[in-house]
Design an enzyme around this catalytic site. Structure first.
Site, PDB file in Angstrom:
ATOM      1  N   GLN A   1     -18.996  -3.649 -10.087  1.00  0.00           N
ATOM      2  CA  GLN A   1     -19.120  -2.294  -9.571  1.00  0.00           C
ATOM      3  C   GLN A   1     -20.604  -1.943  -9.524  1.00  0.00           C
ATOM      4  O   GLN A   1     -21.319  -2.125 -10.522  1.00  0.00           O
ATOM      5  CB  GLN A   1     -18.396  -1.318 -10.494  1.00  0.00           C
ATOM      6  CG  GLN A   1     -16.892  -1.461 -10.486  1.00  0.00           C
ATOM      7  CD  GLN A   1     -16.294  -0.910  -9.210  1.00  0.00           C
ATOM      8  OE1 GLN A   1     -16.123   0.298  -9.049  1.00  0.00           O
ATOM      9  NE2 GLN A   1     -15.966  -1.781  -8.272  1.00  0.00           N
TER      10      GLN A   1
ATOM     11  N   ASN B   1     -21.314  -1.132 -13.218  1.00  0.00           N
ATOM     12  CA  ASN B   1     -20.325  -1.021 -14.288  1.00  0.00           C
ATOM     13  C   ASN B   1     -19.395  -2.234 -14.265  1.00  0.00           C
ATOM     14  O   ASN B   1     -19.934  -3.347 -14.337  1.00  0.00           O
ATOM     15  CB  ASN B   1     -19.671   0.353 -14.397  1.00  0.00           C
ATOM     16  CG  ASN B   1     -19.063   0.941 -13.161  1.00  0.00           C
ATOM     17  OD1 ASN B   1     -19.762   1.399 -12.280  1.00  0.00           O
ATOM     18  ND2 ASN B   1     -17.750   0.963 -13.073  1.00  0.00           N
ATOM     19  N   ASP B   2     -18.098  -2.075 -14.170  1.00  0.00           N
ATOM     20  CA  ASP B   2     -17.156  -3.171 -14.446  1.00  0.00           C
ATOM     21  C   ASP B   2     -17.464  -4.505 -13.759  1.00  0.00           C
ATOM     22  O   ASP B   2     -17.769  -4.531 -12.565  1.00  0.00           O
ATOM     23  CB  ASP B   2     -15.754  -2.809 -13.949  1.00  0.00           C
ATOM     24  CG  ASP B   2     -15.345  -1.404 -14.275  1.00  0.00           C
ATOM     25  OD1 ASP B   2     -16.092  -0.694 -14.945  1.00  0.00           O
ATOM     26  OD2 ASP B   2     -14.248  -1.017 -13.832  1.00  0.00           O
TER      27      ASP B   2
ATOM     28  N   PHE C   1     -13.472   0.298  -5.548  1.00  0.00           N
ATOM     29  CA  PHE C   1     -13.319   0.253  -6.996  1.00  0.00           C
ATOM     30  C   PHE C   1     -12.952  -1.168  -7.461  1.00  0.00           C
ATOM     31  O   PHE C   1     -12.846  -2.086  -6.663  1.00  0.00           O
ATOM     32  CB  PHE C   1     -12.261   1.274  -7.442  1.00  0.00           C
ATOM     33  CG  PHE C   1     -12.804   2.676  -7.641  1.00  0.00           C
ATOM     34  CD1 PHE C   1     -14.009   3.073  -7.084  1.00  0.00           C
ATOM     35  CD2 PHE C   1     -12.098   3.615  -8.397  1.00  0.00           C
ATOM     36  CE1 PHE C   1     -14.516   4.361  -7.279  1.00  0.00           C
ATOM     37  CE2 PHE C   1     -12.583   4.909  -8.598  1.00  0.00           C
ATOM     38  CZ  PHE C   1     -13.792   5.285  -8.039  1.00  0.00           C
TER      39      PHE C   1
HETATM   40  C1  FRU Z   1     -13.539   1.508 -15.208  1.00  0.00           C
HETATM   41  C2  FRU Z   1     -13.392   2.153 -13.823  1.00  0.00           C
HETATM   42  C3  FRU Z   1     -12.253   1.530 -13.040  1.00  0.00           C
HETATM   43  C4  FRU Z   1     -12.636   1.864 -11.630  1.00  0.00           C
HETATM   44  C5  FRU Z   1     -14.141   1.717 -11.668  1.00  0.00           C
HETATM   45  C6  FRU Z   1     -14.903   2.677 -10.796  1.00  0.00           C
HETATM   46  O1  FRU Z   1     -14.837   1.643 -15.708  1.00  0.00           O
HETATM   47  O2  FRU Z   1     -13.222   3.561 -13.958  1.00  0.00           O
HETATM   48  O3  FRU Z   1     -10.977   1.983 -13.394  1.00  0.00           O
HETATM   49  O4  FRU Z   1     -12.045   0.990 -10.706  1.00  0.00           O
HETATM   50  O5  FRU Z   1     -14.530   1.921 -13.014  1.00  0.00           O
HETATM   51  O6  FRU Z   1     -16.267   2.392 -10.820  1.00  0.00           O
END
Ligand code: FRU
Length: 439
Positions: free
Chosen positions: A33, A16-17, A76
């Site tokens: 992530q 993800n991010d 995170f």
């Molecule tokens: C955004 C989020 C962040 C967090 C991360 C966890 O997509 O929820 O706020 O740090 O992804 O994977």
């Protein structure tokens, strides 16, 4: 290791991010992530990729993984800075109150504590997860001074006289808020200010990013629960032209906001500066399905961010655009790689790219992906830009699972995840449609 071109994609797992995006010692480092064991969200690690040119991304494996009490259940999101040749990563460590006995990778009740941590590296490739992690902001007790669970995603930058950090958080009455910190040495952090907005803009502000551009300051963030119309995901990335006073960390908000992308999928964008000092951004494209049962999650093309007056522009990075220099006359000629389409689209005209429909109605660019996004809720199919004012031009970058439409060189961008695009292109536009692939 695996190399991706144009769009960075999950290397056979879940991502993800984008995190820790930085130009460091001659290379772009992009962390993200990552759940390395399956194509779904779970205990977060930081995956790592590097690029020389923002076009080819070489995957370098896992940089950060849970190794201590504070980040036992995940590392995170966060960011990177360089100081005296070293790379410093800042991130949020999470520790669940209770573990789900059936699945240790998912929090059963949204109760956990969040700490802010840092780790440094001499070269940007080696991260001693056992010895070099350090807690810089311990978890809050309850909801004062901010939420013990929902406080995360440190973005750090060098200010005029010190280092600054902004964290995303929520207030006691469930509004998004930002927490600002200052440090003289990157290790000791002192709170400076808390900022929220009068009118509601979601209940938690994820992944804040605040930066100065030639045209003024920009705040970018991903508020949770910003959209309640049931027609789109509730969480959406926004950007706002703001006035930021660094020493006191005070922020003046405008009345409205702008979506970072007018599609329904881009989330948690992060910026850095490129080797020429331009402000550039990448964002995560949320994907409802895994591809080939193997991977889930990809990033958009790096975009240059500019502010002019109250408007924020997102343009394709010129180093990426440059490679589309071979004229082609059909999508097949791109051989399955990403290709580019350029055309002018007048009012009432439309174009169909392999089942993805783009039309201009009442001076908005409207898209419909129903044919290439089957099996999903009706409300996830259609979207549109606000009224466009700066011309008729579209540059469209088409990859197997992502279409990015840049309207009038970044006045608006609309990106959509798609599945099973065909190579058939039908244009009902009067003007010429030009197609380009890589040389
Ligand atoms: C955004 C989020 C962040 C967090 C991360 C966890 O997509 O929820 O706020 O740090 O992804 O994977």
């Amino acid at each position: 290791m695996k190399i991706d071109r144009i769009h960075l994609k999950a290397p056979g797992c879940w991502i993800n991010d984008p995190n820790g995006f930085i130009y460091y010692k001659g290379l772009y480092h992009l962390f993200y992530q990552c759940f390395p064991y399956a194509a779904k969200w779970g205990t977060m690690h930081w995956g790592h990729a590097v690029s020389r040119d923002l076009v080819s991304w070489e995957h370098c494996g896992i940089a950060l993984f849970p190794s201590r009490y504070e980040d036992q259940n995940g590392c995170f999101s966060g960011s990177a800075v360089e100081y005296e040749g070293k790379l410093y990563l800042y991130y949020t460590g999470v520790h669940y109150d209770v573990v789900n006995p059936q699945n240790i990778h998912k929090n059963p009740n949204d109760r956990y504590e969040s700490s802010q941590l840092m780790i440094s590296s001499e070269d940007g490739f080696t991260f001693d997860n056992f010895k070099r992690k350090r807690v810089i902001i311990p978890p809050f007790a309850d909801r004062e001074p901010a939420d013990r669970t929902h406080t995360r995603d440190p973005k750090v930058w060098r200010g005029k006289d010190a280092w600054y950090m902004v964290l995303g958080s929520r207030t006691n009455d469930d509004r998004g808020q930002l927490l600002f910190y200052r440090s003289m040495d990157l290790f000791e952090w002192k709170p400076v200010n808390r900022v929220t907005k009068e009118s509601t803009l979601g209940w938690m502000w994820e992944c804040p990013d605040l930066f100065r551009t030639e045209g003024g300051d920009v705040l970018m963030m991903s508020p949770m629960g910003i959209l309640q119309d049931g027609k789109r995901e509730a969480n959406h990335a926004v950007c706002l032209p703001v006035e930021f006073e660094e020493h006191t960390c005070t922020l003046e908000f405008p009345d409205g906001f702008q979506f970072v992308d007018c599609g329904l999928d881009l989330y948690a964008p992060q910026t850095t500066t490129d080797e020429n000092g331009r402000r550039i951004m990448v964002g995560w494209m949320r994907m409802p399905e895994t591809v080939d049962g193997k991977w889930n999650g990809m990033f958009c093309i790096p975009r240059v961010v500019e502010r002019k007056g109250g408007h924020i522009y997102f343009r394709v990075h010129p180093d990426v655009d440059r490679i589309f220099s071979r004229r082609i006359s059909s999508a097949e000629e791109a051989g399955g790689a990403c290709y580019k389409l350029s055309l002018d689209l007048a009012e009432g005209e439309s174009v169909n790219i392999g089942g993805y429909r783009i039309s201009r109605k009442e001076d908005r660019i409207c898209t419909d992906r129903a044919e290439v996004f089957t099996g999903h809720d009706e409300w996830r199919m259609k979207t549109e830009t606000p009224v466009i004012r700066e011309g008729d031009h579209l540059d469209i970058y088409v990859d197997q699972n992502l279409v990015e439409i840049y309207v009038n060189n970044g006045e608006y961008v609309l990106s959509s995840v798609v599945y099973g695009l065909s190579t058939e292109i039908q244009s009902e536009a009067a003007g010429e449609l030009l197609m380009y692939a890589e040389k």
